[in-house]
Write a protein that holds these residues in place. Sequence first.
Motif, PDB file in Angstrom:
ATOM      1  N   MET A 172      28.335  53.569 -47.818  1.00 46.23           N
ATOM      2  CA  MET A 172      29.183  53.399 -46.638  1.00 46.23           C
ATOM      3  C   MET A 172      28.338  53.340 -45.367  1.00 46.23           C
ATOM      4  O   MET A 172      28.621  52.559 -44.459  1.00 46.23           O
ATOM      5  N   THR A 173      27.311  54.152 -45.321  1.00 48.21           N
ATOM      6  CA  THR A 173      26.465  54.183 -44.125  1.00 48.21           C
ATOM      7  C   THR A 173      25.733  52.860 -43.952  1.00 48.21           C
ATOM      8  O   THR A 173      25.662  52.306 -42.849  1.00 48.21           O
ATOM      9  N   HIS A 185      34.835  45.204 -38.697  1.00 51.43           N
ATOM     10  CA  HIS A 185      34.862  46.490 -39.388  1.00 51.43           C
ATOM     11  C   HIS A 185      35.830  46.501 -40.557  1.00 51.43           C
ATOM     12  O   HIS A 185      36.909  45.911 -40.475  1.00 51.43           O
ATOM     13  N   PRO A 186      35.469  47.176 -41.616  1.00 51.66           N
ATOM     14  CA  PRO A 186      36.346  47.243 -42.785  1.00 51.66           C
ATOM     15  C   PRO A 186      37.474  48.261 -42.587  1.00 51.66           C
ATOM     16  O   PRO A 186      37.377  49.153 -41.750  1.00 51.66           O
ATOM     17  N   GLU A 187      38.504  48.104 -43.387  1.00 49.37           N
ATOM     18  CA  GLU A 187      39.471  49.174 -43.592  1.00 49.37           C
ATOM     19  C   GLU A 187      39.095  49.758 -44.931  1.00 49.37           C
ATOM     20  O   GLU A 187      39.124  49.049 -45.945  1.00 49.37           O
ATOM     21  N   TRP A 188      38.700  51.012 -44.959  1.00 53.93           N
ATOM     22  CA  TRP A 188      38.169  51.548 -46.215  1.00 53.93           C
ATOM     23  C   TRP A 188      38.547  52.998 -46.406  1.00 53.93           C
ATOM     24  O   TRP A 188      38.778  53.730 -45.452  1.00 53.93           O
ATOM     25  N   SER A 189      38.606  53.387 -47.686  1.00 52.76           N
ATOM     26  CA  SER A 189      38.900  54.783 -47.988  1.00 52.76           C
ATOM     27  C   SER A 189      37.992  55.252 -49.112  1.00 52.76           C
ATOM     28  O   SER A 189      37.561  54.480 -49.974  1.00 52.76           O
ATOM     29  N   ASN A 190      37.700  56.520 -49.061  1.00 54.15           N
ATOM     30  CA  ASN A 190      36.754  57.127 -50.000  1.00 54.15           C
ATOM     31  C   ASN A 190      37.341  58.427 -50.545  1.00 54.15           C
ATOM     32  O   ASN A 190      37.919  59.222 -49.806  1.00 54.15           O
ATOM     33  N   VAL A 191      37.224  58.594 -51.854  1.00 51.38           N
ATOM     34  CA  VAL A 191      37.474  59.877 -52.498  1.00 51.38           C
ATOM     35  C   VAL A 191      36.326  60.115 -53.461  1.00 51.38           C
ATOM     36  O   VAL A 191      36.128  59.341 -54.394  1.00 51.38           O
ATOM     37  N   TYR A 192      35.572  61.159 -53.207  1.00 44.64           N
ATOM     38  CA  TYR A 192      34.408  61.504 -54.014  1.00 44.64           C
ATOM     39  C   TYR A 192      33.495  60.297 -54.277  1.00 44.64           C
ATOM     40  O   TYR A 192      32.820  59.840 -53.356  1.00 44.64           O
ATOM     41  N   SER A 215      34.404  57.224 -55.218  1.00 48.29           N
ATOM     42  CA  SER A 215      35.122  55.954 -55.184  1.00 48.29           C
ATOM     43  C   SER A 215      35.259  55.433 -53.747  1.00 48.29           C
ATOM     44  O   SER A 215      35.519  56.199 -52.824  1.00 48.29           O
ATOM     45  N   LEU A 216      35.057  54.141 -53.598  1.00 46.48           N
ATOM     46  CA  LEU A 216      35.164  53.501 -52.282  1.00 46.48           C
ATOM     47  C   LEU A 216      36.020  52.249 -52.400  1.00 46.48           C
ATOM     48  O   LEU A 216      35.678  51.331 -53.146  1.00 46.48           O
ATOM     49  N   GLU A 217      37.141  52.231 -51.685  1.00 52.47           N
ATOM     50  CA  GLU A 217      38.037  51.079 -51.682  1.00 52.47           C
ATOM     51  C   GLU A 217      37.937  50.387 -50.327  1.00 52.47           C
ATOM     52  O   GLU A 217      37.973  51.037 -49.287  1.00 52.47           O
ATOM     53  N   ILE A 218      37.799  49.061 -50.355  1.00 50.24           N
ATOM     54  CA  ILE A 218      37.577  48.307 -49.123  1.00 50.24           C
ATOM     55  C   ILE A 218      38.574  47.167 -48.991  1.00 50.24           C
ATOM     56  O   ILE A 218      38.815  46.429 -49.957  1.00 50.24           O
ATOM     57  N   TYR A 219      39.140  47.027 -47.795  1.00 49.25           N
ATOM     58  CA  TYR A 219      39.969  45.873 -47.432  1.00 49.25           C
ATOM     59  C   TYR A 219      39.324  45.185 -46.244  1.00 49.25           C
ATOM     60  O   TYR A 219      38.998  45.839 -45.252  1.00 49.25           O
ATOM     61  N   LEU A 220      39.165  43.877 -46.338  1.00 50.80           N
ATOM     62  CA  LEU A 220      38.600  43.104 -45.231  1.00 50.80           C
ATOM     63  C   LEU A 220      39.604  42.059 -44.760  1.00 50.80           C
ATOM     64  O   LEU A 220      40.054  41.219 -45.544  1.00 50.80           O
TER      65      LEU A 220
END
Lengths: 93, 93
Positions: free
Chosen positions: A42-43, A55-62, A64-69
């Motif tokens: 992510m960094t 910039h992405p719309e993204w979410s992280n749990v542990y 896992s990284l989900e990305i929407y562009l």
Amino acid sequence: MKALSEKEINEKLKNFEGWDYHDGALHTVFEFENFKEAFSAMTRIAFEAERMEHHPEWSNVYNSLEIYLSTHDADGVTEKDFELAEIIDSLVG
Amino acid sequence: MKALSEKEINEKLKNFEGWDYHDGALHTVFEFENFKEAFSAMTRIAFEAERMEHHPEWSNVYNSLEIYLSTHDADGVTEKDFELAEIIDSLVG
């Protein structure tokens, strides 16, 4: 920057393994070994997104990284989203 | 680590401004000046989360950061979540 049609998007997505068109955006999920690896990725992505001013719309749990562009100003997916997707793949892959 | 009851959670939340109990987790949203500020805060939080071995479920779009804290092993909210919430507030506030 003009929004691409769904047909154009799906055509271009053939060159992007692991990405799909979902909720009006380019979408993918990455799984890493652990949180540290996920956040490190992510960094790296964050610096490129900031440089591109896109910039992405993204979410992280542990791990896992989900990305929407998508491109807010164009209300859809543009070439800029594919450009960022390509950069993300080059950083993560 | 034992899951807290909803009553206990709501009691403790009185000391946490800007947090609520949502979808079985402690929940908040922060707004920053821009992406760089938001991601800088995420980085600070990431190091603390990693140190605690307790990680947030979080999503970011540009200057906005949404955080959910819960304890997977306890299937609910535990003291550890409040501990991380307090650290996040101290880092962001």
